[in-house]
Design a protein around this motif. Structure first.
Motif, PDB file in Angstrom:
ATOM      1  N   HIS A  12       0.819  -1.212   0.000  1.00 10.81           N
ATOM      2  CA  HIS A  12       0.000   0.000   0.000  1.00 10.81           C
ATOM      3  C   HIS A  12       0.854   1.264   0.000  1.00 10.81           C
ATOM      4  CE1 HIS A  12      -3.459   2.565   0.729  1.00 10.81           C
ATOM      5  NE2 HIS A  12      -2.739   3.183   1.642  1.00 10.81           N
ATOM      6  N   PHE A  13       1.898   1.283   0.820  1.00 10.27           N
ATOM      7  CA  PHE A  13       2.724   2.480   0.930  1.00 10.27           C
ATOM      8  C   PHE A  13       3.750   2.610  -0.201  1.00 10.27           C
ATOM      9  CE2 PHE A  13       1.356   2.665   5.422  1.00 10.27           C
ATOM     10  CZ  PHE A  13       1.052   4.015   5.506  1.00 10.27           C
ATOM     11  N   SER A  14       4.099   1.513  -0.839  1.00  3.60           N
ATOM     12  CA  SER A  14       5.186   1.539  -1.811  1.00  3.60           C
ATOM     13  C   SER A  14       4.786   2.049  -3.188  1.00  3.60           C
ATOM     14  CB  SER A  14       5.805   0.150  -1.976  1.00  3.60           C
ATOM     15  OG  SER A  14       6.403  -0.253  -0.778  1.00  3.60           O
ATOM     16  N   MET A  15       3.528   1.903  -3.539  1.00  6.81           N
ATOM     17  CA  MET A  15       3.141   2.306  -4.889  1.00  6.81           C
ATOM     18  C   MET A  15       1.686   2.730  -4.943  1.00  6.81           C
ATOM     19  SD  MET A  15       3.293  -1.477  -6.473  1.00  6.81           S
ATOM     20  CE  MET A  15       4.734  -1.810  -5.487  1.00  6.81           C
ATOM     21  N   GLU A  16       1.436   3.631  -5.875  1.00  5.35           N
ATOM     22  CA  GLU A  16       0.080   4.126  -6.039  1.00  5.35           C
ATOM     23  C   GLU A  16      -0.805   3.091  -6.724  1.00  5.35           C
ATOM     24  OE1 GLU A  16      -1.904   8.023  -8.081  1.00  5.35           O
ATOM     25  OE2 GLU A  16      -0.020   8.264  -6.997  1.00  5.35           O
ATOM     26  N   ASP A  17      -0.274   2.466  -7.783  1.00  4.80           N
ATOM     27  CA  ASP A  17      -1.021   1.441  -8.498  1.00  4.80           C
ATOM     28  C   ASP A  17      -0.259   0.127  -8.358  1.00  4.80           C
ATOM     29  OD1 ASP A  17      -2.593  -0.063 -10.119  1.00  4.80           O
ATOM     30  OD2 ASP A  17      -1.939   0.880 -11.991  1.00  4.80           O
ATOM     31  N   SER A  18      -0.709  -0.696  -7.439  1.00 13.26           N
ATOM     32  CA  SER A  18       0.034  -1.913  -7.122  1.00 13.26           C
ATOM     33  C   SER A  18      -0.305  -3.080  -8.040  1.00 13.26           C
ATOM     34  CB  SER A  18      -0.223  -2.319  -5.672  1.00 13.26           C
ATOM     35  OG  SER A  18      -1.594  -2.586  -5.492  1.00 13.26           O
ATOM     36  N   ASP A  19      -1.310  -2.933  -8.905  1.00 14.17           N
ATOM     37  CA  ASP A  19      -1.760  -4.052  -9.740  1.00 14.17           C
ATOM     38  C   ASP A  19      -0.660  -4.600 -10.638  1.00 14.17           C
ATOM     39  OD1 ASP A  19      -4.221  -3.863  -8.598  1.00 14.17           O
ATOM     40  OD2 ASP A  19      -5.148  -2.770 -10.257  1.00 14.17           O
TER      41      ASP A  19
END
Length: 196
Positions: free
Chosen positions: A31-38
């Motif tokens: 969650h904290f590492s990237m805006e779009d984790s998909d």
């Protein structure tokens, strides 16, 4: 063997896969590492604050040792300068994680400078809401904090039983931090951010 250009592409694919696997192990990390984790998170991790257990240290150490062995299968000399830097950074990270997990008796969850208490305050007050789903996830994370702290206490008890514990000064300091935090019932950082 790979020609240099193939080795370089193969290394990029390998690093991307490693990142994807590691980031998929923790909901908060993803969650904290990237805006779009998909793109990187193949399967959404269980939504919870985290977990820690004595047995998990040995499991994690073994996992990081396997990852280091896989990294060392790549010929560093065949990589680009950028890839060599990435190789070195990842190797440093893996060695640090192996060392940490090899010495769980020194991984104090309640050490004042890096305590679980301060991490919880920071993570919950700086949680980023990007979608409606994030609000539901946030509430699940909040609900799981008690279990996470119980896990931390179990590890701390095991450390103490084995003769490893905070110094009296550290213990006094963390108790003071906790007391100060819970005494704030109106302007506590978590209450303010939750209301926001």
């Amino acid at each position: 063997t790979f020609l240099p250009v193939h080795a370089q592409q193969n290394f990029d694919d390998y690093l991307e896969n490693e990142f994807s696997e590691l980031i998929s192990q923790s909901y908060l990390d993803s969650h904290f590492s990237m805006e779009d984790s998909d793109k990187y998170v193949k399967e959404k991790p269980e939504v919870k604050y985290g977990e820690v257990s004595w047995d998990e240290y040995a499991e994690d150490k073994s996992d990081f040792e396997k990852r280091l062995k896989k990294l060392h299968e790549y010929d560093r000399d065949s990589l680009t300068e950028q890839q060599k830097s990435e190789y070195d950074s990842y190797e440093f990270y893996l060695n640090n994680m192996i060392s940490l997990n090899d010495n769980p008796e020194f991984d104090f969850a309640f050490a004042p400078a890096s305590s679980a208490i301060e991490s919880i305050q920071t993570n919950l007050s700086e949680f980023v809401f990007r979608s409606e789903q994030d609000f539901s996830d946030y509430l699940k994370v909040v609900e799981s904090v008690d279990q996470y702290l119980d896990d931390c206490l179990e590890v701390t008890k095991k450390q103490a039983e084995d003769g490893y514990y905070l110094t009296d000064v550290q213990l006094d300091e963390i108790c003071s931090i906790i007391d100060s935090f819970v005494e704030k019932t109106d302007d506590n950082a978590l209450i303010v951010s939750f209301d926001d």
